[in-house]
Scaffold this active site. Sequence first.
Site, PDB file in Angstrom:
ATOM      1  N   ASP A  12      41.847  37.958  42.733  1.00  0.00           N
ATOM      2  CA  ASP A  12      42.329  39.281  42.407  1.00  0.00           C
ATOM      3  C   ASP A  12      41.205  40.156  42.309  1.00  0.00           C
ATOM      4  O   ASP A  12      40.092  39.941  41.700  1.00  0.00           O
ATOM      5  CB  ASP A  12      43.079  39.124  40.956  1.00  0.00           C
ATOM      6  CG  ASP A  12      43.417  40.445  40.653  1.00  0.00           C
ATOM      7  OD1 ASP A  12      44.102  41.407  41.364  1.00  0.00           O
ATOM      8  OD2 ASP A  12      43.366  40.865  39.228  1.00  0.00           O
ATOM      9  N   HIS A  63      42.185  40.656  32.537  1.00  0.00           N
ATOM     10  CA  HIS A  63      40.869  40.409  32.689  1.00  0.00           C
ATOM     11  C   HIS A  63      40.035  40.362  31.433  1.00  0.00           C
ATOM     12  O   HIS A  63      40.124  41.274  30.761  1.00  0.00           O
ATOM     13  CB  HIS A  63      40.310  41.640  33.671  1.00  0.00           C
ATOM     14  CG  HIS A  63      41.143  41.715  35.213  1.00  0.00           C
ATOM     15  ND1 HIS A  63      40.500  41.164  36.129  1.00  0.00           N
ATOM     16  CD2 HIS A  63      41.987  42.356  35.326  1.00  0.00           C
ATOM     17  CE1 HIS A  63      41.382  41.375  37.196  1.00  0.00           C
ATOM     18  NE2 HIS A  63      42.417  42.109  36.626  1.00  0.00           N
ATOM     19  N   ARG A  66      36.657  39.686  31.349  1.00  0.00           N
ATOM     20  CA  ARG A  66      35.276  40.112  31.586  1.00  0.00           C
ATOM     21  C   ARG A  66      34.306  39.160  31.142  1.00  0.00           C
ATOM     22  O   ARG A  66      32.944  39.581  31.445  1.00  0.00           O
ATOM     23  CB  ARG A  66      35.376  41.355  31.020  1.00  0.00           C
ATOM     24  CG  ARG A  66      36.349  42.482  31.367  1.00  0.00           C
ATOM     25  CD  ARG A  66      36.181  42.807  32.771  1.00  0.00           C
ATOM     26  NE  ARG A  66      37.245  43.932  32.969  1.00  0.00           N
ATOM     27  CZ  ARG A  66      37.574  44.275  34.023  1.00  0.00           C
ATOM     28  NH1 ARG A  66      37.448  43.460  35.258  1.00  0.00           N
ATOM     29  NH2 ARG A  66      38.247  45.310  34.310  1.00  0.00           N
ATOM     30  N   ASP A  80      48.177  43.242  33.745  1.00  0.00           N
ATOM     31  CA  ASP A  80      46.694  43.518  34.485  1.00  0.00           C
ATOM     32  C   ASP A  80      45.666  44.261  33.531  1.00  0.00           C
ATOM     33  O   ASP A  80      45.429  45.252  33.932  1.00  0.00           O
ATOM     34  CB  ASP A  80      47.189  44.425  35.828  1.00  0.00           C
ATOM     35  CG  ASP A  80      45.840  44.739  36.418  1.00  0.00           C
ATOM     36  OD1 ASP A  80      44.939  43.886  36.447  1.00  0.00           O
ATOM     37  OD2 ASP A  80      45.954  45.361  37.487  1.00  0.00           O
ATOM     38  N   ASN A 125      37.732  37.044  38.475  1.00  0.00           N
ATOM     39  CA  ASN A 125      36.592  38.067  38.867  1.00  0.00           C
ATOM     40  C   ASN A 125      35.607  38.447  37.753  1.00  0.00           C
ATOM     41  O   ASN A 125      35.206  39.879  37.520  1.00  0.00           O
ATOM     42  CB  ASN A 125      37.420  39.495  39.540  1.00  0.00           C
ATOM     43  CG  ASN A 125      38.101  40.156  38.479  1.00  0.00           C
ATOM     44  OD1 ASN A 125      38.383  39.846  37.554  1.00  0.00           O
ATOM     45  ND2 ASN A 125      38.324  41.393  38.929  1.00  0.00           N
ATOM     46  N   ASN A 164      44.478  50.105  40.419  1.00  0.00           N
ATOM     47  CA  ASN A 164      44.907  49.488  41.761  1.00  0.00           C
ATOM     48  C   ASN A 164      45.723  48.363  41.466  1.00  0.00           C
ATOM     49  O   ASN A 164      45.212  47.577  40.917  1.00  0.00           O
ATOM     50  CB  ASN A 164      43.381  49.283  42.329  1.00  0.00           C
ATOM     51  CG  ASN A 164      43.507  48.844  43.782  1.00  0.00           C
ATOM     52  OD1 ASN A 164      44.363  48.853  44.365  1.00  0.00           O
ATOM     53  ND2 ASN A 164      42.464  48.140  44.236  1.00  0.00           N
ATOM     54  N   HIS A 194      37.732  48.597  30.930  1.00  0.00           N
ATOM     55  CA  HIS A 194      36.388  49.407  31.161  1.00  0.00           C
ATOM     56  C   HIS A 194      35.829  50.076  30.228  1.00  0.00           C
ATOM     57  O   HIS A 194      36.492  50.797  29.323  1.00  0.00           O
ATOM     58  CB  HIS A 194      36.703  50.292  32.491  1.00  0.00           C
ATOM     59  CG  HIS A 194      37.109  49.526  33.702  1.00  0.00           C
ATOM     60  ND1 HIS A 194      36.066  48.697  34.469  1.00  0.00           N
ATOM     61  CD2 HIS A 194      38.357  49.494  34.182  1.00  0.00           C
ATOM     62  CE1 HIS A 194      36.946  48.046  35.274  1.00  0.00           C
ATOM     63  NE2 HIS A 194      37.976  48.646  35.329  1.00  0.00           N
TER      64      HIS A 194
HETATM   65 ZN   LIG Z   1      44.721  43.171  41.216  1.00  0.00          ZN
END
Ligand SMILES: [Zn+2]
Length: 435
Positions: free
Chosen positions: A156, A66, A68, A313, A98, A286, A317
């Site tokens: 995702d 990710h 971001r 993954d 995402n 998650n 954050h």
């Molecule tokens: Zn996921």
Amino acid sequence: MSGTRLLLKGGRLVDPVAGRDGEFDLLVEDGRVARVGKLLPADGAEVFEVKRGWIVAPGLIDIHVHLREPGQEHKETIASGVRAAVAGGFTAVACMPNTDPVNDHPGITELIMRRAAAAALARVYPIGAVSIGSKGEQMAELGAQKAAGCVAFTDDGRPVASALLMRRALEYAGMLGVPIVNHCEDPSLKGDGVAHEGLVASRLGLRGIPGVAESIMVDRDVALAELTGGPYHVCHMSAYQSLRAVRAAKDRGMTNVSCEVAPHHFVLTDEALEAPVRYDTNLKMNPPLRGTADRDAMLDGIADGTVDVIATDHAPHHADEKLVEFDNAPFGIVGLETCVPLVFERLVHTGRITLARAIALLSANPARVFRLPGGTLAPDAAADITVLAPDAPVTIRAAALASKSKNTPFDGWQLRGGVAATIVGGRIVYRNEGL
Ligand SMILES: [Zn+2]
């Protein structure tokens, strides 16, 4: 990198695809592998001395990251994300859609690719959304997205809950030759759970997410992959029942099914939530950290070939977002810079898998599953190379991570196995001066 020549001299070259494992030099010309051989002459090339005990491997590829950007640049930017990638030994990453807005449109894909080109470190392969806004309703324009540069599709962060949408997506994916990647989680079973359903969650008073919340959707998806023949990949698999489903699919000859496991799911269990610190939000992810049977199943799947890929993954954050009650914290941890030491410490040094298998899980297999270039150092391949130092002592320091976010549960861990250098397109983009 036209006109440049680089000679990697010494070390052990391990290339599972080319079937090579031994002492070889490697000559790079114009960004590509020119020659692999014994005692190659430098002939004016820049020489990189590969120390005894170091490994020259095809560049590592992380297919679950990710970044971001756009939209959440306080967590990570494309520039900071690729700095973290190369510091972690990754020459290429695939980034999840995402973002804000969601990458469901060629304009966003192109923006990501432009920013990645400007950062000029790791290669970045955008992943497009399966559905518009990842809302799970209307399918995105997968063809236009692929033409713009998307290498796979996923919602995702959320599952594709509709079986019909999943079926159609797999049908398109088959025609386009790109995988559909699913974050498997039955929404009704997950509910508002925050931790693995089991004794630990009960003792801590946390709402549970059962392993079957994941595996029930893996079962459904495997059935749809069988029906459609479309390429299907399970994201961040965590539950033993899911592994069983993938193994059964592979055993009956389904070559269109693949899966990945993240390091935290083969290193940690939910017991970490109780000690040394209770309710550490850097352990909230998650899918959640699961039980010992699940963790052991992931290790078995990694060893026996059921698991195709190790992917991090990487989910940055901001510290403020994690400094809240466990229930309210966002899911996810950073992973790009802790992956290699965890793989060495827990998988290679323990003898669970060979070095060649580790490199396949981190390089050749992600390239195969996502149909990306890379994963080998055969002549004429792009000179994407990771130099690994398997025995180097590494202490993970959250504060020193190149990623903009520091949300890792591995702060202070002392491990063995590091990254000595990362080379992309024949250019040294990261060098660990401490080794
Ligand atoms: Zn996921």
